[in-house]
Scaffold this motif. Structure first.
Motif, PDB file in Angstrom:
ATOM      1  N   MET A 128       0.844  -1.172   0.000  1.00  0.00           N
ATOM      2  CA  MET A 128       0.000   0.000   0.000  1.00  0.00           C
ATOM      3  C   MET A 128       0.894   1.241   0.000  1.00  0.00           C
ATOM      4  N   ALA A 129       0.447   2.274  -0.671  1.00  0.00           N
ATOM      5  CA  ALA A 129       1.214   3.519  -0.751  1.00  0.00           C
ATOM      6  C   ALA A 129       1.451   4.084   0.645  1.00  0.00           C
ATOM      7  N   TYR A 130       2.595   4.695   0.809  1.00  0.00           N
ATOM      8  CA  TYR A 130       2.996   5.289   2.076  1.00  0.00           C
ATOM      9  C   TYR A 130       2.942   6.803   1.918  1.00  0.00           C
ATOM     10  N   LEU A 131       2.066   7.447   2.694  1.00  0.00           N
ATOM     11  CA  LEU A 131       1.875   8.893   2.591  1.00  0.00           C
ATOM     12  C   LEU A 131       1.993   9.531   3.974  1.00  0.00           C
ATOM     13  N   PRO A 132       3.227   9.690   4.475  1.00  0.00           N
ATOM     14  CA  PRO A 132       3.412  10.237   5.818  1.00  0.00           C
ATOM     15  C   PRO A 132       3.407  11.757   5.829  1.00  0.00           C
ATOM     16  N   GLY A 133       3.116  12.304   6.984  1.00  0.00           N
ATOM     17  CA  GLY A 133       3.260  13.741   7.192  1.00  0.00           C
ATOM     18  C   GLY A 133       2.011  14.546   6.919  1.00  0.00           C
ATOM     19  N   GLU A 134       2.027  15.734   7.464  1.00  0.00           N
ATOM     20  CA  GLU A 134       0.901  16.646   7.322  1.00  0.00           C
ATOM     21  C   GLU A 134       0.713  17.043   5.859  1.00  0.00           C
ATOM     22  N   GLY A 135      -0.505  16.959   5.375  1.00  0.00           N
ATOM     23  CA  GLY A 135      -0.831  17.354   4.009  1.00  0.00           C
ATOM     24  C   GLY A 135      -0.498  16.320   2.955  1.00  0.00           C
ATOM     25  N   ALA A 136       0.046  15.172   3.367  1.00  0.00           N
ATOM     26  CA  ALA A 136       0.472  14.159   2.391  1.00  0.00           C
ATOM     27  C   ALA A 136      -0.699  13.486   1.690  1.00  0.00           C
ATOM     28  N   MET A 137      -1.891  13.601   2.257  1.00  0.00           N
ATOM     29  CA  MET A 137      -3.051  12.941   1.655  1.00  0.00           C
ATOM     30  C   MET A 137      -3.924  13.890   0.846  1.00  0.00           C
ATOM     31  N   THR A 138      -3.415  15.070   0.540  1.00  0.00           N
ATOM     32  CA  THR A 138      -4.197  16.034  -0.229  1.00  0.00           C
ATOM     33  C   THR A 138      -3.522  16.322  -1.569  1.00  0.00           C
ATOM     34  N   ASN A 139      -4.354  16.610  -2.559  1.00  0.00           N
ATOM     35  CA  ASN A 139      -3.879  16.988  -3.901  1.00  0.00           C
ATOM     36  C   ASN A 139      -2.831  16.031  -4.457  1.00  0.00           C
ATOM     37  N   ILE A 140      -3.192  14.768  -4.501  1.00  0.00           N
ATOM     38  CA  ILE A 140      -2.300  13.727  -4.996  1.00  0.00           C
ATOM     39  C   ILE A 140      -2.658  13.413  -6.439  1.00  0.00           C
ATOM     40  N   ASN A 141      -1.650  13.313  -7.281  1.00  0.00           N
ATOM     41  CA  ASN A 141      -1.868  12.858  -8.649  1.00  0.00           C
ATOM     42  C   ASN A 141      -2.051  11.347  -8.595  1.00  0.00           C
ATOM     43  N   LEU A 142      -3.188  10.888  -9.094  1.00  0.00           N
ATOM     44  CA  LEU A 142      -3.544   9.480  -9.008  1.00  0.00           C
ATOM     45  C   LEU A 142      -3.818   8.900 -10.390  1.00  0.00           C
ATOM     46  N   ILE A 143      -3.575   7.611 -10.516  1.00  0.00           N
ATOM     47  CA  ILE A 143      -4.013   6.847 -11.681  1.00  0.00           C
ATOM     48  C   ILE A 143      -5.072   5.891 -11.162  1.00  0.00           C
ATOM     49  N   VAL A 144      -6.237   5.920 -11.778  1.00  0.00           N
ATOM     50  CA  VAL A 144      -7.355   5.088 -11.348  1.00  0.00           C
ATOM     51  C   VAL A 144      -7.684   4.119 -12.478  1.00  0.00           C
ATOM     52  N   LYS A 145      -7.470   2.844 -12.210  1.00  0.00           N
ATOM     53  CA  LYS A 145      -7.643   1.809 -13.234  1.00  0.00           C
ATOM     54  C   LYS A 145      -8.844   0.944 -12.885  1.00  0.00           C
ATOM     55  N   THR A 146      -9.602   0.583 -13.917  1.00  0.00           N
ATOM     56  CA  THR A 146     -10.718  -0.339 -13.713  1.00  0.00           C
ATOM     57  C   THR A 146     -10.904  -1.202 -14.949  1.00  0.00           C
ATOM     58  N   HIS A 147     -11.532  -2.330 -14.738  1.00  0.00           N
ATOM     59  CA  HIS A 147     -11.927  -3.205 -15.846  1.00  0.00           C
ATOM     60  C   HIS A 147     -13.436  -3.075 -16.017  1.00  0.00           C
ATOM     61  N   PHE A 148     -13.899  -3.227 -17.227  1.00  0.00           N
ATOM     62  CA  PHE A 148     -15.331  -3.086 -17.494  1.00  0.00           C
ATOM     63  C   PHE A 148     -16.166  -4.076 -16.681  1.00  0.00           C
ATOM     64  N   ASN A 149     -15.601  -5.244 -16.365  1.00  0.00           N
ATOM     65  CA  ASN A 149     -16.364  -6.252 -15.627  1.00  0.00           C
ATOM     66  C   ASN A 149     -16.243  -6.103 -14.113  1.00  0.00           C
ATOM     67  N   ASN A 150     -15.692  -4.994 -13.631  1.00  0.00           N
ATOM     68  CA  ASN A 150     -15.537  -4.770 -12.191  1.00  0.00           C
ATOM     69  C   ASN A 150     -16.761  -4.108 -11.557  1.00  0.00           C
ATOM     70  N   VAL A 151     -17.908  -4.289 -12.151  1.00  0.00           N
ATOM     71  CA  VAL A 151     -19.154  -3.745 -11.620  1.00  0.00           C
ATOM     72  C   VAL A 151     -19.813  -4.834 -10.765  1.00  0.00           C
ATOM     73  N   THR A 152     -20.381  -4.434  -9.633  1.00  0.00           N
ATOM     74  CA  THR A 152     -21.067  -5.414  -8.789  1.00  0.00           C
ATOM     75  C   THR A 152     -22.308  -5.947  -9.500  1.00  0.00           C
ATOM     76  N   LYS A 153     -22.784  -7.090  -9.059  1.00  0.00           N
ATOM     77  CA  LYS A 153     -23.935  -7.733  -9.699  1.00  0.00           C
ATOM     78  C   LYS A 153     -25.169  -6.842  -9.730  1.00  0.00           C
ATOM     79  N   ASN A 154     -25.354  -6.036  -8.672  1.00  0.00           N
ATOM     80  CA  ASN A 154     -26.533  -5.158  -8.639  1.00  0.00           C
ATOM     81  C   ASN A 154     -26.305  -3.855  -9.412  1.00  0.00           C
TER      82      ASN A 154
END
Length: 183
Positions: free
Chosen positions: A1-27
């Motif tokens: 898991m990513a390590y984000l120590p220190g004050e403000g480390a969890m704000t304004n982060i450049n992220l890559i968000v990956k998903t597969h088309f079949n990653n939708v729940t049954k409902n």
């Protein structure tokens, strides 16, 4: 898991968000996303695991990592909209699209199994553009960091084995005083 120590480390982060088309729940109410700190973000270099969630699991006698976290479809749509055109297809080995990877800038917050994107705060486009090699570079960065850490540990172990222990001075031999003779 990513390590984000220190004050403000969890704000304004450049992220890559990956998903597969079949990653939708049954409902159809949730989508599983693999969100990662972008290796180009200042918090990314040197980290061997940039995933916000990373759980070891076993199936059929094999161990693998599950990096997905469930997001409601509304949250997923908000993330997609924030990425805008900053998206690349995720393809299988035959080059067929099986998902998508989005680049966003957002804050994260602690969750049960790691960190999740805080969709209640502002989400915008990443400072970095997605390109055809971005995901390969992302995983390459994590692999290089892991190899560097392994090499560092091997060097430390080798140095510990070859290091000579410091000489400890032997205690001075005590010379016994001769017993006085009576007589």
């Amino acid at each position: 898991m990513a390590y984000l120590p220190g004050e403000g480390a969890m704000t304004n982060i450049n992220l890559i968000v990956k998903t597969h088309f079949n990653n939708v729940t049954k409902n159809g109410k949730s989508q599983f996303l693999d969100a990662m700190v972008d290796h180009r973000d200042p918090r990314g270099p040197g980290q061997s695991n940039l995933h916000l969630v990373s759980r070891k699991q076993e199936r059929d006698g094999k161990t693998y990592h599950n990096n997905g976290a469930g997001y409601s479809m509304d949250q997923f749509e908000k993330i997609k909209a924030a990425a805008g055109p900053n998206v690349e297809p995720v393809t299988n080995k035959d080059g067929e699209p099986i998902g998508a990877a989005f680049a966003v800038k957002a804050s994260v917050m602690p969750a049960k199994d790691g960190l999740i994107i805080n969709t209640n705060k502002e989400i915008g486009q990443s400072d970095f553009k997605m390109g055809p090699n971005t995901l390969n570079d992302q995983f390459g960065s994590m692999k290089a960091a892991k190899q560097a850490r392994q090499a560092e540990k091997a060097t430390e172990a080798q140095q510990a084995q070859t290091a000579q222990p410091e000489a400890i001075p032997a205690p001075a031999a005590s010379v016994a005083e001769p017993e006085p003779s009576i007589g």
